[in-house]
Design a protein around this motif. Structure first.
Motif, mmCIF file in Angstrom:
data_model
loop_
_atom_site.group_PDB
_atom_site.id
_atom_site.type_symbol
_atom_site.label_atom_id
_atom_site.label_comp_id
_atom_site.label_asym_id
_atom_site.label_seq_id
_atom_site.Cartn_x
_atom_site.Cartn_y
_atom_site.Cartn_z
ATOM 1 N N TYR A 103 0.718 -1.269 -0.021
ATOM 2 C CA TYR A 103 -0.185 0.070 0.108
ATOM 3 C C TYR A 103 0.701 1.303 0.061
ATOM 4 O O TYR A 103 1.960 1.312 0.670
ATOM 5 C CB TYR A 103 -0.897 0.158 1.298
ATOM 6 C CG TYR A 103 -1.761 -1.366 1.325
ATOM 7 C CD1 TYR A 103 -2.850 -1.387 0.733
ATOM 8 C CD2 TYR A 103 -0.974 -2.243 2.545
ATOM 9 C CE1 TYR A 103 -3.459 -2.844 0.942
ATOM 10 C CE2 TYR A 103 -1.498 -3.687 2.475
ATOM 11 C CZ TYR A 103 -2.940 -3.613 1.765
ATOM 12 O OH TYR A 103 -3.653 -4.970 2.095
ATOM 13 N N LEU A 104 0.468 2.254 -0.662
ATOM 14 C CA LEU A 104 1.258 3.437 -0.703
ATOM 15 C C LEU A 104 0.208 4.584 -0.194
ATOM 16 O O LEU A 104 -0.898 4.696 -0.405
ATOM 17 C CB LEU A 104 1.766 3.776 -2.174
ATOM 18 C CG LEU A 104 2.537 3.082 -2.780
ATOM 19 C CD1 LEU A 104 2.607 2.967 -4.353
ATOM 20 C CD2 LEU A 104 3.986 3.716 -2.073
ATOM 21 N N ASN A 105 0.864 5.759 0.381
ATOM 22 C CA ASN A 105 0.015 6.776 0.799
ATOM 23 C C ASN A 105 -0.119 7.737 -0.297
ATOM 24 O O ASN A 105 0.602 7.291 -1.507
ATOM 25 C CB ASN A 105 1.100 7.751 1.923
ATOM 26 C CG ASN A 105 2.012 8.428 1.633
ATOM 27 O OD1 ASN A 105 2.785 7.985 0.392
ATOM 28 N ND2 ASN A 105 2.423 9.471 2.367
ATOM 29 N N GLU A 106 -0.945 8.773 -0.377
ATOM 30 C CA GLU A 106 -1.094 9.643 -1.563
ATOM 31 C C GLU A 106 0.062 10.031 -2.269
ATOM 32 O O GLU A 106 -0.011 10.026 -3.510
ATOM 33 C CB GLU A 106 -2.189 11.024 -1.150
ATOM 34 C CG GLU A 106 -2.595 11.582 -2.140
ATOM 35 C CD GLU A 106 -3.698 10.881 -3.193
ATOM 36 O OE1 GLU A 106 -3.599 11.229 -4.519
ATOM 37 O OE2 GLU A 106 -4.300 9.922 -2.546
ATOM 38 N N ASP A 107 1.100 10.669 -1.819
ATOM 39 C CA ASP A 107 2.280 11.113 -2.489
ATOM 40 C C ASP A 107 3.330 10.303 -2.501
ATOM 41 O O ASP A 107 4.329 10.772 -3.005
ATOM 42 C CB ASP A 107 2.739 12.571 -1.706
ATOM 43 C CG ASP A 107 3.397 12.146 -0.246
ATOM 44 O OD1 ASP A 107 3.412 10.984 -0.014
ATOM 45 O OD2 ASP A 107 3.925 13.279 0.231
ATOM 46 N N GLN A 108 3.040 9.171 -2.237
ATOM 47 C CA GLN A 108 3.847 7.826 -2.574
ATOM 48 C C GLN A 108 5.285 7.991 -1.949
ATOM 49 O O GLN A 108 6.279 7.693 -2.409
ATOM 50 C CB GLN A 108 3.939 7.759 -4.249
ATOM 51 C CG GLN A 108 2.706 7.275 -4.681
ATOM 52 C CD GLN A 108 3.004 6.980 -6.152
ATOM 53 O OE1 GLN A 108 3.987 6.628 -6.559
ATOM 54 N NE2 GLN A 108 1.611 6.874 -6.853
ATOM 55 N N SER A 109 5.271 8.666 -0.860
ATOM 56 C CA SER A 109 6.496 8.630 0.172
ATOM 57 C C SER A 109 6.651 7.897 1.200
ATOM 58 O O SER A 109 7.675 7.388 1.786
ATOM 59 C CB SER A 109 6.613 10.251 0.670
ATOM 60 O OG SER A 109 5.370 10.562 1.648
#
Length: 170
Positions: A103-109
């Motif tokens: 899974y990734l957060n919105e800004d892919q950090s």
């Protein structure tokens, strides 16, 4: 009437741009998940091959590793000290993931995952968090657990309690 068509055209344009943004984001997310999946597989492989440098290059310097024993909560520095003798023997451990969700957060950090592993302990489960640092993904947190079937939990609890009691008596 002309204003209606202008507004309708504008709404269609905005909707199309939004759809394109979503598609680009989804493609980037799939790409990042592939990079992360490769990193985690390389990390597990490095342990199996006792490749100390590669193994720890995958971890963030400020990271944590939580093992199966209640005493095993290590900073990366502490974990390196624990691992070094095992890796120096030429054989550490061989964990092979057979199921993984990323899974990734919105800004892919930031990414997080859970995985099931075939290990010498039987099936284990793990979860972790990765952060993107200097354009590279690094494992910030990893937690390993032994999968105990629910119908065996009471027996497992008794075994742990017996072990604790025998440790106190020694």
């Amino acid at each position: 009437m002309r204003i209606y068509f202008i507004l309708l055209s504008l709404m269609f344009s905005i909707s199309s741009l939004h759809k394109e943004d979503i598609e680009v984001h989804q493609k980037q997310s799939i790409s990042q998940k592939g990079v992360i999946d490769t990193l985690l597989n390389r990390w597990h492989k490095a342990a199996a091959e006792a490749d100390f440098d590669t193994y720890f290059a995958c971890m963030h310097d400020d990271g944590y590793y939580i093992g199966t024993d209640a005493s095993e909560k290590w900073t990366v520095k502490e974990f390196k000290a624990y691992c070094k003798p095992h890796f120096d023997k030429g054989s550490a451990w061989d964990f092979k993931a057979f199921e993984r969700e990323l899974y990734l957060n919105e800004d892919q950090s930031v990414a997080w995952f859970d995985e099931k592993l075939n290990t010498w302990m039987g099936v284990c489960m793990a979860s972790g968090v990765l952060v993107k640092s200097n354009q590279q993904w690094k494992i910030m947190h990893y937690q390993l657990s032994i999968a105990v079937p629910n119908d065996m939990v009471h027996d497992f609890i008794q075994m742990v309690e017996q072990h604790k009691s025998s440790q106190k008596n020694n």
